[in-house]
Structures are given as C-alpha cells and as structure tokens.
Design a protein around this motif. Sequence first.
Motif, mmCIF file in Angstrom:
data_model
loop_
_atom_site.group_PDB
_atom_site.id
_atom_site.type_symbol
_atom_site.label_atom_id
_atom_site.label_comp_id
_atom_site.label_asym_id
_atom_site.label_seq_id
_atom_site.Cartn_x
_atom_site.Cartn_y
_atom_site.Cartn_z
ATOM 1 N N ASP A 25 45.551 30.474 39.784
ATOM 2 C CA ASP A 25 44.536 31.527 39.908
ATOM 3 C C ASP A 25 44.604 32.431 38.665
ATOM 4 O O ASP A 25 45.645 33.027 38.376
ATOM 5 N N VAL A 26 43.508 32.539 37.928
ATOM 6 C CA VAL A 26 43.523 33.279 36.657
ATOM 7 C C VAL A 26 43.153 34.746 36.825
ATOM 8 O O VAL A 26 43.174 35.500 35.847
ATOM 9 N N ARG A 27 42.817 35.176 38.024
ATOM 10 C CA ARG A 27 42.418 36.564 38.216
ATOM 11 C C ARG A 27 43.583 37.507 37.938
ATOM 12 O O ARG A 27 44.744 37.155 38.164
ATOM 13 N N PRO A 28 43.302 38.702 37.469
ATOM 14 C CA PRO A 28 44.378 39.652 37.182
ATOM 15 C C PRO A 28 45.028 40.164 38.466
ATOM 16 O O PRO A 28 44.408 40.190 39.525
ATOM 17 N N ALA A 30 49.246 40.528 40.235
ATOM 18 C CA ALA A 30 50.272 39.667 40.817
ATOM 19 C C ALA A 30 49.929 39.360 42.278
ATOM 20 O O ALA A 30 49.355 40.186 42.984
ATOM 21 N N THR A 31 50.271 38.174 42.720
ATOM 22 C CA THR A 31 49.986 37.756 44.089
ATOM 23 C C THR A 31 51.244 37.171 44.720
ATOM 24 O O THR A 31 52.166 36.725 44.026
ATOM 25 N N GLY A 103 54.706 37.277 34.292
ATOM 26 C CA GLY A 103 53.284 36.910 34.285
ATOM 27 C C GLY A 103 52.414 37.889 33.539
ATOM 28 O O GLY A 103 51.223 38.014 33.838
ATOM 29 N N ARG A 106 49.994 35.494 31.139
ATOM 30 C CA ARG A 106 49.283 34.354 31.729
ATOM 31 C C ARG A 106 49.730 34.203 33.171
ATOM 32 O O ARG A 106 50.759 34.769 33.572
ATOM 33 N N PRO A 107 48.983 33.442 33.973
ATOM 34 C CA PRO A 107 49.468 33.158 35.321
ATOM 35 C C PRO A 107 50.783 32.378 35.257
ATOM 36 O O PRO A 107 50.855 31.329 34.606
ATOM 37 N N SER A 143 50.051 42.206 35.750
ATOM 38 C CA SER A 143 50.791 40.946 35.870
ATOM 39 C C SER A 143 49.924 39.897 36.551
ATOM 40 O O SER A 143 49.053 40.220 37.368
ATOM 41 N N ARG A 144 50.168 38.652 36.215
ATOM 42 C CA ARG A 144 49.557 37.530 36.934
ATOM 43 C C ARG A 144 50.657 36.588 37.430
ATOM 44 O O ARG A 144 50.485 35.369 37.455
ATOM 45 N N ARG A 146 52.563 34.647 40.055
ATOM 46 C CA ARG A 146 52.256 34.048 41.352
ATOM 47 C C ARG A 146 53.592 33.830 42.059
ATOM 48 O O ARG A 146 54.238 32.806 41.879
#
Length: 493
Positions: A25-28, A30-31, A103, A106-107, A143-144, A146
């Motif tokens: 997932d490229v959305r901004p 952190a997940t 992250g 980039r993711p 952050s991205r 994951r």
Amino acid sequence: MTLSKPAGIFDRDVEWAELVRFATDVRPGATLGVVTGRRRQGKTLLLYELAQATNGFYFGATEATPAESLRRLGEAIGRYTEAPGPVRLADWTEAVDALLALGRDRPVTVVVDEFPYLARASRDLPSTIQHALTPGRPQRTESRTRLLLCGSALSFMGGLLAGSAPLRGRAGLELPVAPLDYRAAAAFWGIDDPLLAAQLFAIVGGTPAYRREYVQDDAPGGPDDFDDWVVRSVLNPARPLFREARYLLAEDPDLRDAALYHSVLAAVAEGNGTRGGIAGYIGRKATDLQHPLTVLEDAGLLARDPDPLRSGRSRYRITEPLITFYQAVMRPAWTALEQRRGADVWRRSQRRYASAVLGPGFEETVRQWTLRFAAPETFGGIVAEASAATLTDPASRTSHELDLVALGEPPLGDGPRPLLAIGEVKWGRTLGRPDLDRLERARVLLTARPGWDAGSARLLLASGAGFTDELRQIAARRPDVLVVDPERLYSGD
C-alpha cells in the motif's frame, strides 16, 4: 503491485494476496496488521518470505527479558539499515518509533513475529504501539511502515483487538492463518485415494508442518501402508508427532491447569459434546466448566456449534484432529506406547479409532464439503450454515440425531428460513432404504415446524462404506436424494 507467491509456499493464495496488498500500500501513514493462527500453520514462512520479497524487516521475538529483547531488536535494526553498529533502544517507545522510521522513504514491511513473547514481558507494549499510531502524530503520518504483529497464542492475539484493548480499531488487517482444508491437505500429502485421504486427515488434519519434519517426510505409500505408517510415524516415541498433542496444550500460557483441560478434551473425544455431558465425564458441576471451556475456545482447540433446531443448545467439538486421536487412542495406552508397543496398541484401537476419530472426522468433512465445495444447485441455494442437530419426534417421543442440517441464508424479512438439506453420515456402515426413510420422516417433522422452509430440503446420505443398490437407484431418479461418497467429497460438487 503484484508479487508472485514463492514456490516454497503451498496453497495460501488468499493469505499471500492479502499480505501483499497490505505491504505494498503506497498511501502515506504507518499501518498495522495482525496475523494469527495456531503453531505449525506456516505463518512464519509466509511473513519471512513477504519480508524478503518486499525488502522488508523481519524480527522473530523469543522468550526474554525486555532489556534483552530491546538489545536484539536494536541489533537487527542496525543490520537492516547497515548502521555502523547496533541501534540503542532505551525503551519500547523508542523501539516502536525506530520501526516506524524504517518506512520514512517508502512502504516497508516490518514483521514482529511471536509478538506475545514481547507483550507478556512488557505489558504496556500494546499501549505503546497504540500511542505511536495516533492519528496526526508525525512519526506515523511521515512513515509508510506496514507493521505486522504475528503470534500463535490465539487467546492473547484475539484479545489484542477486542473490546477496550489498546489496539482496538488500529489494525487495517486481521488475517487468520487456518489449517489447510481437507482437499488441500490431501494434495499437500500427495494422496489421491479418497479413502486414504480421509483416514489420514482424521489423524493429522491440515497442519502443514506435520507433513515434513514431524514425520521425516514420510507419507503413507498407499492404502496398504496406512496401518504401518500410523505405527512408525504417529505412535513412535522417536517421532516428534508422538508428543505433539501434549505440546499443543503446554505451549499456550493461558492453559495453566493441564490436567483439567486434558480431561475436558478427553470427554469431548469420547462423544460428550454438551456441557452437561462433559461435566458428568470429568466429575465436575456444569457451572464449573465455563472458564475451561472458554479458554479452550479462545485457544482454538474447541469449537462450540449451536444446535439450529434447539434454541440455547450447543455441542462442543475438538478442532485439531491430532488432539482427538491422542485423547481417544494414545492417552489411554500411553505407557504401552512409550514401551514401543505401538503395533499392539494400534491393533487393539481399531474400533475406538473408527468410532471416536474417523467417524466424527468424516461427519465434519461432509459438513465442510456442504459449506465450501458443493455447488449451489446441489442444494437448491447457497448453504450459509452446516452443523449437526437433534430433532424431537413428539408422536413417538424419540429424538432424531441429524449429522447434517444445512441452512440457507436468513430471509430479509420475517419469513421462514430455508432449510436446504438434512443428512445421515456414517463412515463404516453401508446406507440403505431405512436410512432414507428416517430422513424423510425428519423432513416431514421439520416441514410442520414454524420458522423453517423445509419442504424441498435435500436428503443427503454420506458413507465411506457405500450404499445399497436400492438406494443408488432411488437417488438416480430422485433429485432430492443425494448420495455422497469420499470420491465426491474430494473431487466433486
């Protein structure tokens, strides 16, 4: 982004696709994702290969003090970022921020495997992660990462996202990694004989690890080799599979009273599926069983199936076939097995294996076929629920034990719910006209009951031993009568 599943991962197409979708997932921002499943299901392999495929970070936690875990994590981050030395982490707040920082550009997939080890030693760790993922916090928004938390202690992992737990509502992925279904398990073991596949699945189920190192890559060479395989691979004290059922209970820290939990499982394995039946078997009051039953459910070792025909009634069943086999066959003869008298034990246990292990396992396989593999036109609709049930006949004051009750989807309004099929399932008995007559009587009773649309319910008869010629002829000319053998279970719809 599409990443091909590594060749070393069998099946798991859905799980791999979900993990790839989450990780790429490229959305901004952190997940967080949570991956759960009992041990030996291949979670670590999935996540390690995902980290490799995405150039991500993988950390496998161990039982250790918080200080040692922080030191190991700092060393791993240092190696991953090619820093001159280990990253010094004073506490878990710094550690989580360091993971989010991976992250920044980039993711980045960040896997923390065996997360319960860390959280049990540092009770505030879930709250620390919750704070780190607070909306608007720069460490999150910039952050991205994951972040994937993985664990095998199902009761603990289930509590991470439940109720008022700190991480409730924070996860964008909740992925269970379940055992392989019976068809996938047969393919994984390289078994193409349906009868042999059913016998094997009744013992080892769909746990991938049991195929390789646990039996030294030894699979039955054919139907004639099955008995010898059981003796040399399952009842052999030199094989890891021999003690595995015991370890499944010992590994879960919530299962503290091992003797009580073994007794509960033994009761269920002996056919005592109701709370009262379990209580009577182990010599406890039914009211005393709420806690152990709940713990075993949370640990993924017991499942409670409501009886659709008797409100408020339910039956428990063991979800792991190896535990059923252990309780029914191995535990009563443990001393003899440790003395390497496996061949004698197996010879004496054939009746118990058939009645307590293979029979119930075959019934559950038929229910799974009904839910997952049978075409909608087979039952005249989509099966939403399939379970066993008890039907009372007021005229004769007797009860009908139905091995299968298949329900359709609930109606949108207040109309009756479609009852798509009822069934008789027997592994070792040839089914004939008397069995069909009993199902026809049950359908008449159900048709008269309010709340059910049972007039066109299919009558399913499943057997591992076959059917009389008369029953086959009836099924050939009556679309409401279904005969299901192992070959149809494994390859048909």
